[in-house]
Motif scaffolding. Structure first.
Motif, PDB file in Angstrom:
ATOM      1  N   LEU A   7       0.833  -1.204   0.000  1.00 36.98           N
ATOM      2  CA  LEU A   7       0.000   0.000   0.000  1.00 36.98           C
ATOM      3  C   LEU A   7       0.869   1.255   0.000  1.00 36.98           C
ATOM      4  CD1 LEU A   7      -2.879  -0.932   2.484  1.00 36.98           C
ATOM      5  CD2 LEU A   7      -2.943  -0.868  -0.025  1.00 36.98           C
ATOM      6  N   ARG A   8       1.988   1.206   0.687  1.00 30.90           N
ATOM      7  CA  ARG A   8       2.898   2.350   0.680  1.00 30.90           C
ATOM      8  C   ARG A   8       3.499   2.563  -0.709  1.00 30.90           C
ATOM      9  NH1 ARG A   8       5.881   0.724   6.403  1.00 30.90           N
ATOM     10  NH2 ARG A   8       4.183   1.463   7.783  1.00 30.90           N
ATOM     11  N   LEU A   9       3.834   1.454  -1.389  1.00 31.81           N
ATOM     12  CA  LEU A   9       4.341   1.568  -2.757  1.00 31.81           C
ATOM     13  C   LEU A   9       3.267   2.138  -3.685  1.00 31.81           C
ATOM     14  CD1 LEU A   9       6.546   1.060  -4.846  1.00 31.81           C
ATOM     15  CD2 LEU A   9       5.687  -1.290  -5.081  1.00 31.81           C
ATOM     16  N   VAL A  10       2.020   1.716  -3.493  1.00 33.45           N
ATOM     17  CA  VAL A  10       0.910   2.251  -4.295  1.00 33.45           C
ATOM     18  C   VAL A  10       0.784   3.756  -4.086  1.00 33.45           C
ATOM     19  CG1 VAL A  10      -1.609   2.258  -4.523  1.00 33.45           C
ATOM     20  CG2 VAL A  10      -0.378   0.095  -4.414  1.00 33.45           C
ATOM     21  N   ARG A  11       0.934   4.211  -2.850  1.00 30.57           N
ATOM     22  CA  ARG A  11       0.824   5.646  -2.562  1.00 30.57           C
ATOM     23  C   ARG A  11       1.926   6.427  -3.263  1.00 30.57           C
ATOM     24  NH1 ARG A  11       1.120   6.852   3.606  1.00 30.57           N
ATOM     25  NH2 ARG A  11       3.269   6.130   3.229  1.00 30.57           N
ATOM     26  N   ARG A  74      14.866   1.697  -1.243  1.00 35.91           N
ATOM     27  CA  ARG A  74      14.162   2.847  -0.676  1.00 35.91           C
ATOM     28  C   ARG A  74      14.898   4.162  -0.907  1.00 35.91           C
ATOM     29  NH1 ARG A  74      12.966   2.406   5.492  1.00 35.91           N
ATOM     30  NH2 ARG A  74      15.208   2.774   5.616  1.00 35.91           N
ATOM     31  N   PRO A  75      16.175   4.283  -0.553  1.00 32.85           N
ATOM     32  CA  PRO A  75      16.849   5.563  -0.805  1.00 32.85           C
ATOM     33  C   PRO A  75      16.976   5.882  -2.288  1.00 32.85           C
ATOM     34  CG  PRO A  75      18.408   3.911  -0.020  1.00 32.85           C
ATOM     35  CD  PRO A  75      17.051   3.337   0.169  1.00 32.85           C
ATOM     36  N   MET A  76      17.019   4.849  -3.149  1.00 32.12           N
ATOM     37  CA  MET A  76      17.075   5.114  -4.582  1.00 32.12           C
ATOM     38  C   MET A  76      15.767   5.728  -5.074  1.00 32.12           C
ATOM     39  SD  MET A  76      18.534   5.206  -7.478  1.00 32.12           S
ATOM     40  CE  MET A  76      20.039   4.224  -7.479  1.00 32.12           C
ATOM     41  N   VAL A  77      14.624   5.176  -4.641  1.00 27.92           N
ATOM     42  CA  VAL A  77      13.332   5.740  -5.024  1.00 27.92           C
ATOM     43  C   VAL A  77      13.206   7.169  -4.496  1.00 27.92           C
ATOM     44  CG1 VAL A  77      10.828   5.493  -4.810  1.00 27.92           C
ATOM     45  CG2 VAL A  77      12.244   3.477  -5.153  1.00 27.92           C
ATOM     46  N   PHE A  78      13.665   7.394  -3.264  1.00 27.63           N
ATOM     47  CA  PHE A  78      13.638   8.741  -2.692  1.00 27.63           C
ATOM     48  C   PHE A  78      14.495   9.692  -3.527  1.00 27.63           C
ATOM     49  CE2 PHE A  78      15.778  11.891  -0.038  1.00 27.63           C
ATOM     50  CZ  PHE A  78      14.687  12.588   0.473  1.00 27.63           C
ATOM     51  N   ALA A  79      15.693   9.245  -3.907  1.00 29.00           N
ATOM     52  CA  ALA A  79      16.595  10.105  -4.667  1.00 29.00           C
ATOM     53  C   ALA A  79      16.018  10.432  -6.040  1.00 29.00           C
ATOM     54  CB  ALA A  79      17.958   9.426  -4.806  1.00 29.00           C
ATOM     55  N   ASN A  81      12.761  10.538  -6.984  1.00 31.02           N
ATOM     56  CA  ASN A  81      11.656  11.485  -6.873  1.00 31.02           C
ATOM     57  C   ASN A  81      12.144  12.863  -6.428  1.00 31.02           C
ATOM     58  OD1 ASN A  81       9.210  10.034  -7.589  1.00 31.02           O
ATOM     59  ND2 ASN A  81       9.634   8.740  -5.825  1.00 31.02           N
ATOM     60  N   GLY A  82      13.133  12.896  -5.544  1.00 29.44           N
ATOM     61  CA  GLY A  82      13.724  14.173  -5.184  1.00 29.44           C
ATOM     62  C   GLY A  82      14.384  14.849  -6.375  1.00 29.44           C
ATOM     63  N   GLY A  83      15.045  14.055  -7.206  1.00 27.95           N
ATOM     64  CA  GLY A  83      15.648  14.603  -8.409  1.00 27.95           C
ATOM     65  C   GLY A  83      14.613  15.161  -9.374  1.00 27.95           C
ATOM     66  N   ARG A  84      13.481  14.480  -9.479  1.00 26.29           N
ATOM     67  CA  ARG A  84      12.423  14.994 -10.348  1.00 26.29           C
ATOM     68  C   ARG A  84      11.879  16.324  -9.822  1.00 26.29           C
ATOM     69  NH1 ARG A  84       8.868   9.594 -10.378  1.00 26.29           N
ATOM     70  NH2 ARG A  84       7.886  10.168 -12.342  1.00 26.29           N
ATOM     71  N   ALA A  85      11.747  16.428  -8.510  1.00 23.20           N
ATOM     72  CA  ALA A  85      11.285  17.689  -7.936  1.00 23.20           C
ATOM     73  C   ALA A  85      12.281  18.812  -8.222  1.00 23.20           C
ATOM     74  CB  ALA A  85      11.077  17.523  -6.427  1.00 23.20           C
ATOM     75  N   TYR A 174       5.944  15.797  -6.646  1.00 21.83           N
ATOM     76  CA  TYR A 174       7.149  14.971  -6.593  1.00 21.83           C
ATOM     77  C   TYR A 174       7.778  15.008  -5.199  1.00 21.83           C
ATOM     78  CZ  TYR A 174       7.264  14.331 -11.685  1.00 21.83           C
ATOM     79  OH  TYR A 174       6.983  13.976 -12.966  1.00 21.83           O
ATOM     80  N   ILE A 175       7.736  16.157  -4.544  1.00 23.58           N
ATOM     81  CA  ILE A 175       8.256  16.242  -3.176  1.00 23.58           C
ATOM     82  C   ILE A 175       7.459  15.313  -2.264  1.00 23.58           C
ATOM     83  CG2 ILE A 175       8.488  17.751  -1.177  1.00 23.58           C
ATOM     84  CD1 ILE A 175       9.161  20.025  -3.096  1.00 23.58           C
ATOM     85  N   LEU A 176       6.131  15.319  -2.415  1.00 21.94           N
ATOM     86  CA  LEU A 176       5.294  14.421  -1.611  1.00 21.94           C
ATOM     87  C   LEU A 176       5.623  12.959  -1.904  1.00 21.94           C
ATOM     88  CD1 LEU A 176       1.845  16.242  -1.867  1.00 21.94           C
ATOM     89  CD2 LEU A 176       3.426  16.222   0.073  1.00 21.94           C
ATOM     90  N   ALA A 177       5.892  12.639  -3.182  1.00 24.20           N
ATOM     91  CA  ALA A 177       6.260  11.268  -3.537  1.00 24.20           C
ATOM     92  C   ALA A 177       7.579  10.873  -2.896  1.00 24.20           C
ATOM     93  CB  ALA A 177       6.338  11.121  -5.057  1.00 24.20           C
ATOM     94  N   ALA A 178       8.536  11.811  -2.868  1.00 24.47           N
ATOM     95  CA  ALA A 178       9.829  11.522  -2.247  1.00 24.47           C
ATOM     96  C   ALA A 178       9.667  11.276  -0.747  1.00 24.47           C
ATOM     97  CB  ALA A 178      10.794  12.672  -2.505  1.00 24.47           C
ATOM     98  N   LEU A 179       8.881  12.107  -0.087  1.00 25.51           N
ATOM     99  CA  LEU A 179       8.661  11.924   1.346  1.00 25.51           C
ATOM    100  C   LEU A 179       7.926  10.612   1.626  1.00 25.51           C
ATOM    101  CD1 LEU A 179       7.652  15.565   2.344  1.00 25.51           C
ATOM    102  CD2 LEU A 179       9.862  14.429   2.682  1.00 25.51           C
ATOM    103  N   SER A 180       6.957  10.264   0.780  1.00 24.06           N
ATOM    104  CA  SER A 180       6.230   9.010   0.970  1.00 24.06           C
ATOM    105  C   SER A 180       7.133   7.795   0.778  1.00 24.06           C
ATOM    106  CB  SER A 180       5.047   8.937  -0.001  1.00 24.06           C
ATOM    107  OG  SER A 180       4.106   9.959   0.258  1.00 24.06           O
TER     108      SER A 180
END
Length: 427
Positions: A7-11, A74-79, A81-85, A174-180
């Motif tokens: 569910l977290r991945l879906v979000r 996890r840190p790769m997905v965060f990075a 989405n942060g890069g997209r922002a 994108y920031i919200l996606a990175a935080l999620s």
């Protein structure tokens, strides 16, 4: 039982898909519809070739980076989405400058990187092989729905403040996606390069043939997208799509004679074709998990190819705008079901492989198929009916290659990860 990590991945995926839709709305005026139809082909060809470049980056770099990234997925997905922002932030003040083009290229690279990272998370979160198609289907469905939802506020922002407002809204999402993404599980790390066992699994006959069939379906998606675009927008090759119900032979004859229209079709018709294609993706995402409960993934792919062959013939028989919509819907359904089934085959039959690296390689190939399919109607002007016939022929050829030449081992079982307990439930 509810799978909280999934569910977290879906979000995360919902937010990322909404951000992608907003970027698309912001850039829409700078791509295809800004080009004069009478002089479009060369410029569209160059654009299509450019779209392969992000995958040239994703293929050799992103997969190994996913496997070796310290801390796991996890840190790769965060990075990402942060890069997209960050890229979206830079785009806000450069929507009318030449810097927009390298920024858009960087956004493409990051979008494709996220797709690979997201796909590699599924086998880490869903441990049972029978859940793979369902999980991939839910993610595809959520992505499509949230893309539609994200387009609404993006259009409103574009109306109120222009494309810069739209990109700014995408940055926030994108920031919200990175935080999620910080709530996702870390995933395993694979610091070692590909080994013989992994290479053997990924080069197995079943995966190779499934990849070929899925690549064909992806190529047909690109083909019909630009076939319809040029046929409906007008220019030097305005194709007359009238004549629903003509006999197949008469339809072929008129198509080969090159029927043309005097006026270009309205833009909303192309919008309906795009909507039919996306609707097909949604339907395919819903059908694939239900079909998987009764049939092996290989059967689903073969059935998708046969269905597309029949729909292609029917569209060529009709030849009208309604037939174009029907074929677009069929292409979307079969491509979606085929891709979800292929993902499941890789996750099932190559369970010891590093999936970040594997999905990067396959996504690179599939995007090249898409571009090559799109290039055909761009480089070679053709009537719509001829294109419909070519789709039917491609689907038929892919069916023969995929299904008829199956080995006895493939016929008896669906893959090395499928045990006897699964066989009674599936054809």
């Amino acid at each position: 039982m509810i799978n909280i990590p999934f569910l977290r991945l879906v979000r995360v995926h919902a937010l990322a898909a909404a951000g992608d839709a907003m970027i698309t709305v912001a850039l829409a005026g700078s791509l295809f519809f800004s080009i004069d139809p009478s002089a479009a082909r060369l410029r569209v060809t160059l654009y299509l070739l450019l779209t392969m470049a992000p995958f040239a980056v994703v293929g050799p770099l992103i997969g190994p980076a996913l496997d070796r990234f310290r801390g796991g997925r996890r840190p790769m997905v965060f990075a990402i989405n942060g890069g997209r922002a960050f890229v979206a932030f830079l785009m806000i003040s450069n929507m009318d400058s030449l810097l927009l083009f390298p920024l858009a290229f960087a956004m493409l690279v990051l979008q494709k990187s996220y797709g690979v990272a997201k796909a590699s998370m599924v086998p880490l979160i869903l441990s049972k092989e029978e859940q793979f198609v369902g999980g991939n289907a839910r993610l595809a469905l959520v992505g499509s729905v949230c893309g539609f939802i994200g387009a609404g506020p993006a259009l409103l922002a574009n109306l109120l403040g222009g494309s810069s407002w739209t990109v700014g809204l995408a940055m926030v999402v994108y920031i919200l996606a990175a935080l999620s993404s910080l709530s996702l599980p870390q995933g395993r790390i694979a610091p070692e390069p590909i080994g013989d066992e992994e290479a053997g699994q990924l080069s197995g006959v079943g995966i190779r043939k499934a990849a070929s069939a899925t690549g064909t379906l992806r190529g047909i998606v690109g083909f019909i997208t630009f076939l319809a675009a040029f046929a409906l927008r007008g220019g030097a090759d305005d194709v007359n799509l009238s004549g629903v119900g003509k006999a197949f032979g008469a339809g072929v004859r008129h198509a080969l004679q090159g029927d043309v229209a005097s006026d270009a079709s309205p833009a909303w018709k192309l919008g309906l074709v795009a909507a039919a294609l996306v609707s097909g993706f949604l339907v395919g995402s819903l059908l694939a998990p239900k079909l998987r409960d009764r049939f092996r993934e290989e059967v689903i792919i073969a059935a998708a190819l046969v269905a597309l062959f029949l729909v292609g013939l029917l569209a060529a028989w009709g030849g009208g705008f309604g037939s174009t919509l029907l074929l677009a819907l069929g292409v979307g359904m079969t491509a979606s079901a085929g891709k979800l089934s292929f993902d499941s085959i890789v996750q099932r039959d190559a369970e010891d492989a590093n999936h970040g690296r594997a999905f990067a390689v396959f996504e690179t190939r599939f995007q090249i198929f898409w571009v090559l399919g799109a290039l055909i109607p761009v480089v070679i002007p053709m009537p719509a009916r001829v294109g419909f016939i070519l789709i039917a022929i491609a689907a038929a050829a892919a069916t023969v290659f995929f299904w008829v030449r199956r080995t006895p081992i493939q016929e008896g079982r669906s893959g090395p990860a499928t045990g006897p307990a699964h066989q009674p439930q599936r054809a």
